[in-house]
Design an enzyme around this catalytic site. Structure first.
Site, PDB file in Angstrom:
ATOM      1  N   TRP A  94       0.832  -1.209   0.000  1.00 61.03           N
ATOM      2  CA  TRP A  94       0.000   0.000   0.000  1.00 61.03           C
ATOM      3  C   TRP A  94       0.861   1.251   0.000  1.00 61.03           C
ATOM      4  O   TRP A  94       0.402   2.324  -0.337  1.00 61.03           O
ATOM      5  CB  TRP A  94      -0.968   0.010   1.194  1.00 61.03           C
ATOM      6  CG  TRP A  94      -0.366   0.478   2.486  1.00 61.03           C
ATOM      7  CD1 TRP A  94       0.374  -0.258   3.356  1.00 61.03           C
ATOM      8  CD2 TRP A  94      -0.450   1.795   3.060  1.00 61.03           C
ATOM      9  NE1 TRP A  94       0.754   0.515   4.412  1.00 61.03           N
ATOM     10  CE2 TRP A  94       0.258   1.776   4.261  1.00 61.03           C
ATOM     11  CE3 TRP A  94      -1.069   2.981   2.658  1.00 61.03           C
ATOM     12  CZ2 TRP A  94       0.382   2.893   5.086  1.00 61.03           C
ATOM     13  CZ3 TRP A  94      -0.946   4.099   3.482  1.00 61.03           C
ATOM     14  CH2 TRP A  94      -0.224   4.049   4.679  1.00 61.03           C
ATOM     15  N   SER A  97     -12.167   8.996  25.195  1.00 58.35           N
ATOM     16  CA  SER A  97     -12.303  10.079  26.178  1.00 58.35           C
ATOM     17  C   SER A  97     -13.758  10.433  26.451  1.00 58.35           C
ATOM     18  O   SER A  97     -14.068  11.084  27.441  1.00 58.35           O
ATOM     19  CB  SER A  97     -11.563  11.335  25.687  1.00 58.35           C
ATOM     20  OG  SER A  97     -10.221  11.030  25.436  1.00 58.35           O
ATOM     21  N   LYS A 107      -1.983  11.019  27.806  1.00 58.13           N
ATOM     22  CA  LYS A 107      -3.363  10.616  27.537  1.00 58.13           C
ATOM     23  C   LYS A 107      -3.727   9.350  28.316  1.00 58.13           C
ATOM     24  O   LYS A 107      -4.783   9.276  28.951  1.00 58.13           O
ATOM     25  CB  LYS A 107      -3.576  10.372  26.040  1.00 58.13           C
ATOM     26  CG  LYS A 107      -3.320  11.604  25.199  1.00 58.13           C
ATOM     27  CD  LYS A 107      -3.844  11.454  23.795  1.00 58.13           C
ATOM     28  CE  LYS A 107      -5.316  11.697  23.735  1.00 58.13           C
ATOM     29  NZ  LYS A 107      -5.674  13.086  23.495  1.00 58.13           N
ATOM     30  N   ARG A 149       8.013  -9.498   6.612  1.00 59.69           N
ATOM     31  CA  ARG A 149       6.593  -9.292   6.301  1.00 59.69           C
ATOM     32  C   ARG A 149       6.372  -9.420   4.797  1.00 59.69           C
ATOM     33  O   ARG A 149       7.317  -9.512   4.032  1.00 59.69           O
ATOM     34  CB  ARG A 149       6.139  -7.923   6.800  1.00 59.69           C
ATOM     35  CG  ARG A 149       6.822  -6.770   6.117  1.00 59.69           C
ATOM     36  CD  ARG A 149       6.514  -5.452   6.790  1.00 59.69           C
ATOM     37  NE  ARG A 149       5.186  -4.979   6.435  1.00 59.69           N
ATOM     38  CZ  ARG A 149       4.845  -3.674   6.400  1.00 59.69           C
ATOM     39  NH1 ARG A 149       5.738  -2.751   6.702  1.00 59.69           N
ATOM     40  NH2 ARG A 149       3.634  -3.296   6.083  1.00 59.69           N
TER      41      ARG A 149
END
Lengths: 533, 180, 379
Positions: free
Chosen positions: A144, A270, A333, A452
């Protein structure tokens, strides 16, 4: 989906909603367009998923049992393109369409007609992309990432690939412009920027990322096109170009793209964690700043995707440090979510389960990401299954799990019906267990040396590939349950009230479930009971 | 009112989109600047007037001469695979090419220096890689490269590689690729 | 209901997995190799350090989270607190990660500087990636050869070959001509490519490097232990990306020089062979070998090619047409297609024999022979 509209609405000063096919084809209603985006991405999820099943079936054992290597390469390439551009991104835009107007008290999106267009580009673009399977040379099979010179070896499908990317870019830029225009201009009185729900905040930042990065991708693929057909040599070494330059330009888009996929997920989580912890989100401002910081930093780390091309030492060090620094706002976060749970009063309905799984599994993806960012170690990890494991933890148990959490969270709002909690939790457990069986062993495979994008492998990789494939099949099947839960909810779910969840706060929960076709035609009052900060 | 603001926002965002598309293309010259600064694909040119007379007699730097051909029926070899030069001194390396085909072929050599960072310390006065080379059937040619390794070359680069790759850039090649 | 069912399911699942995996269970690996060079050991240590740091962070963060999930749940009567801000905590959890990152960055920077210190070397090997084989050139010795997937693996890896890969020694990790290097010497590997980007990777050396057409990259290794080390191409390079392995044999210096001598003899013999007349049988035998190395990936073992991608040779106008055209295509390639010019890659004997083979195999029954001298004359 027709149930969404089955509800008689109160504001009859406007028209009644149109009926039949025309309602969807010519829709300018943010809820209908949101629904179409979501349904589209659900369909594409199964198209891309079917390709993943082909990949896992071929990798179940060594040797080539089912497909030719070139078709396998097409599978990995198309799986990625579809999952990124056809599933995660449209689902995010769909949620934005549905939720942003009713979260900020706007009657609709700012540019309804453009909204319609940006959706309808998608089915055409993907029809074009999928049509390449029937062309000479087959579907795109160079990955891709479309690295030249390999990508230019593609047959007739090549121009279609390029134009598909252009169309997808146009669609998502239109979506992004719409979202920014809506949030900037159509907030209800009293809804300041620092009162916006975090989902809205993450989407504004995502929209800016889209506007800044998608045009760069469009430029890069245009250069590929002119290199192949019009004699330019941007990336052709023989003409004085440099194939590595494509990688630089591509990843200048590509890294922000990663955050385009994940930031809305941060927003969703969140929203959900405070709801089910029955406690306000911890560190709202720092969440906003952390998101902005991640977005900003994402423009300075691109070359960590290409450490092995041979860069000067200074470049390698710069990109390593920049990459590591992203761990700081991301950590903030995670800690904020933890602090939100801390001393809350938690319950564990399906959306919360998915959100909690997100926090843990996304963190695992974050750890492997940090490891990959360490340049010397990346010389070993790069282009192995370790990378595959990393980005699937971030994108499947990260972005996709957040989208599932969002679906369960807002489904009662959208349809006016509760989903079946038992089935929802069964879907959660099946997905969570199988997804780990699927992706965790890939860490081992990568470290043990499996590259991969290969259809066949040396026999010492057999065991973990088998386990991974079994997990893959189980994960694929589990998603059929997801569809069943949605259908069941739409058709026969219990009536949902406007609040839906005990701890839910925000304007969207003041509307009936489902909301009327036209909502907030008169701006609502925003006060402390619905604002987020 | 809100509508006018929306239009303004949209105009700005569209402008940003167009600018970013342009930026994608602007990355091409920016990348060249980056390459010049870091040495990738470096092809620094100097004239005789630039040659200083400061020579570092204390150091000898190994220069490996590497040759490659891609899709071109030529042989391409360096007279010797390795030479040792003093920084600051004008050195010469000779390469030979021979067209082993029965047609006239136009080739172009792309230079590359390794390690990349060392690229900025090598300057060339004459190089066959500055221009396209045309060889008649069976013709062979000796081609010199005259270069200087900078006296500022850091100690850690005790060995450099000058690499050249000849590509076929002739008419018939281009025609076959673009059958229009 | 769901939890108990889930446990049963997991129990069943894991026993299925163990059964399926039983036969070769002992061979699997979980972790990065430590490798056999100073760089690979350095990178391994770095990898383990970061990994342990991540584990500690994970245990702490997830521990706190699960503690909270367990204690602060509504079903245990937890009342929600109201706090949503605490500057001190926020400063701490921004500062502490920065410190941890600095601790990680220091060894990482050191090992990067080490990796990039190429310097002088005892031996330079140029590695060129082709679709889909590697070419090695020993710059000092002048040795040059191609290295392709070995015949057994190549046969077994064909679609629906019916051959059990576990019966093949080093399935997909064996080549016809391994790279031989001496232990204890500093070897410089220069990587480049002829067609698309490849990446040369032997995990035991500790790194991979992209090989890029038109550019040259370099890395180095000092191999400390004798042995055979295997690797693969790591950058997607088209159809047979999975089938261009690397085998590196590290031997003692004496053995290495023996090998160099042998390779030089082989090269001289090949040169001598170009001058004599070859028989049909010799040409066919040699041609089959050359075909198996250079042509088989596209034109296939049976000469049928791949419809839509690579042309068949069986009954083709080239392989069964005038011999001059056939030689021209093999030597000069066909511009604008995947057919590369082999004139510069192969010697006279190889070209002559492979053309002879193509004209007389799989029912192509031309009966004519091409002599190495003919090729030499056409150069």
């Amino acid at each position: 989906m027709s149930d969404v509209a089955a509800h008689e609405h109160h504001h009859d000063d406007h028209d009644h909603k149109p009926t039949g096919l025309g309602r969807w084809l010519f829709s300018t209603n943010h809820k209908d367009i949101g629904t179409m985006y979501l349904v589209f991405s659900l369909i594409m999820f199964f198209v891309g998923g079917a390709m993943a099943m082909v990949i896992r079936a071929e990798l179940f054992q060594p040797g080539l049992q089912f497909v030719d290597p070139q078709f396998f390469n097409a599978m990995t390439t198309m799986h990625a393109l579809i999952m990124i551009f056809g599933v995660i991104m449209p689902a995010g835009v769909g949620l934005a369409n549905w939720m942003i107007p009713i979260m900020i008290g706007a009657p609709d999106m700012a540019l309804p007609r453009m909204n319609n267009m940006s959706f309808w580009i998608l089915p055409f673009a993907f029809a074009m992309l999928l049509a390449t399977f029937f062309m000479e040379g087959g579907a795109p099979n160079g990955g891709w990432t479309m690295y030249p010179p390999l990508v230019t070896q593609l047959g007739e499908g090549f121009p279609y690939l390029i134009f598909t990317v252009h169309f997808l870019g146009v669609s998502s830029i239109m979506g992004a412009i719409n979202i920014i225009a809506t949030v900037f201009n159509m907030r209800a009185p009293g809804m300041g920027f620092m009162q916006l729900p975090l989902f809205v905040w993450t989407w504004i930042i995502t929209a800016f990322l889209l506007i800044a990065s998608m045009p760069v991708l469009a430029g890069a693929v245009t250069m590929l096109l002119t290199d192949k057909y019009f004699g330019t040599s941007f990336f052709v070494a023989a003409g004085g170009g440099d194939p590595v330059m494509f990688q630089h330009i591509f990843w200048f888009f590509g890294h922000p793209e990663v955050y385009i996929l994940i930031l809305p997920a941060f927003g969703i989580v969140s929203q959900i964690i405070p709801t089910f912890a029955r406690k306000p989100l911890f560190g709202y401002e720092s969440m906003v700043y952390a998101t902005a910081a991640i977005a900003f930093l994402s423009f300075f780390v691109w070359a960590h995707h290409m450490f092995t091309v041979g860069m000067p030492l200074a470049g390698e060090l710069f990109f390593m440090y920049a990459t590591m620094s992203i761990a700081v706002p991301t950590g903030v976060k995670i800690f904020n979510w933890l602090a939100t749970m801390w001393r809350g009063s938690m319950t564990f309905e399906t959306p919360m389960l998915f959100a909690l799984a997100f926090v843990i599994l996304f963190s695992i993806g974050g750890f492997s990401g940090l490891m990959l960012g360490i340049t010397p170690a990346d010389f070993q990890y790069h282009d192995t299954y370790f990378v595959v494991a990393h980005f699937h933890y971030v994108l499947v148990t990260g972005a996709l799990f957040a989208l599932m959490a969002a679906t369960y969270f807002w489904l009662p709002k959208w349809t006016g019906h509760m989903y079946d909690e038992t089935l929802g939790q069964a879907h959660f457990w099946l997905s969570t267990i199988s997804v780990n069986v699927l992706f965790f062993p890939q860490h081992f495979l990568g470290l043990a040396g499996m590259p991969r994008r290969i259809p066949d492998y040396a026999v010492q990789f057999t065991e973990w590939n088998m386990i991974s494939s079994l997990g893959g099949f189980a994960f694929g099947l589990s998603q059929l349950l997801f569809v069943w839960v949605i259908i069941k909810c739409v058709r026969e779910g219990k009536k949902a009230d406007e609040q839906v969840w005990e701890g839910a706060r925000g304007l969207e929960w003041t509307l009936p479930s489902p909301p009327p076709f036209h909502s907030f035609t008169v701006p609502p009052k925003v006060d402390a009971s619905v604002a987020h900060s | 009112m809100a509508n006018r603001n929306v239009n303004k926002t949209v105009r700005r965002l569209l402008l940003a989109t167009v600018l970013m598309f342009g930026f994608g293309y602007a990355l091409v010259p920016l990348y060249r600047v980056y390459c010049d600064l870091t040495g990738r694909g470096s092809n620094r040119v100097i004239t005789a007037a630039d040659v200083g007379n400061e020579v570092d007699r204390a150091r000898l730097v190994t220069v490996v001469l590497d040759t490659n051909t891609r899709d071109i029926p030529w042989t391409f070899e360096a007279e010797s695979h390795k030479t040792r030069v003093r920084p600051g001194e004008l050195s010469e390396a000779v390469f030979t090419v021979e067209n082993r085909s029965a047609r006239t072929v136009t080739g172009r050599a792309i230079p590359s220096i390794s390690p990349v960072q060392a690229g900025i310390y090598v300057s060339k006065m004459d190089c066959f890689c500055f221009t396209e080379q045309v060889l008649a059937p069976g013709e062979s040619k000796a081609m010199p490269v005259r270069f200087i390794v900078d006296t500022d070359l850091p100690e850690r680069f005790s060995s450099l590689t000058l690499s050249y790759t000849f590509f076929d850039v002739g008419e018939n090649k281009a025609l076959a690729a673009n059958p229009s | 209901m769901s939890v108990r069912n889930m446990k049963t399911f997991m129990g069943a699942l894991s026993s299925v997995l163990l059964l399926a995996a039983a036969p070769a269970w002992a061979e699997y690996a979980l972790n990065l190799t430590e490798g056999v060079t100073p760089l690979s050991r350095n990178i391994y240590d770095l990898h383990m350090t970061i990994f342990y740091i991540c584990c500690v962070i994970a245990v702490i963060v997830f521990g706190v989270m699960f503690w909270s999930i367990f204690h602060h749940r509504k079903s245990r009567g937890a009342q929600p607190a109201k706090f949503h801000h605490n500057t001190t905590v926020e400063i701490i959890w921004t500062a502490v990660p920065i410190l941890i990152l600095v601790v990680m960055a220091i060894p990482a920077t050191k090992s990067l500087i080490l990796i990039e210190s190429t310097g002088d070397s005892d031996l330079t090997i140029k590695v060129t990636g082709h679709q889909w084989r590697w070419q090695y050139e020993y710059i000092e010795e002048g040795i040059e050869f191609f290295s392709s997937l070995d015949a057994n693996s190549n046969e077994a890896r064909q679609l629906k070959s019916g051959i059990d890969p576990s019966q093949i020694d080093n399935y997909l990790l064996e080549v016809d001509n391994p790279v031989v290097v001496p232990v204890g010497q500093k070897i410089r590997f220069m990587t480049t490519a002829s067609d698309v980007i490849h990446s040369w990777w032997v995990p035991d050396l500790g790194w991979k490097r992209d090989s890029i057409p038109g550019f040259i990259n370099e890395s180095w290794a000092i191999i400390e232990e004798e042995g055979t080390y295997r690797g693969q191409c790591a950058e997607l390079c088209g159809r047979d990306h999975a089938f261009m392995p690397i085998v590196l044999k590290a031997v003692s210096e004496d053995e290495y020089y023996d090998w160099v001598g042998e390779m030089m003899m082989v090269a001289m013999e090949a040169e001598a062979g170009a001058d004599r007349e070859w028989t049909m049988d010799e040409l066919m035998a040699q041609g089959e070998q050359v075909y198996g190395t250079f042509c088989v990936a596209c034109h296939q073992v049976n000469g049928m090619g791949i419809p839509g991608a690579f042309k068949p040779l069986v009954g083709s106008p080239i392989a069964t047409g005038p011999v001059e055209d056939h030689i021209d295509v093999v030597m000069n390639g066909v511009a604008g297609t995947a057919m590369a010019p082999f004139g510069m890659q192969l010697n006279d004997v190889d070209i002559a024999s492979v053309i002879t083979y193509e004209r007389n195999a799989w029912g192509n029954d031309m009966g004519d022979m091409v002599q190495p001298s003919t090729i030499a004359a056409m150069r």
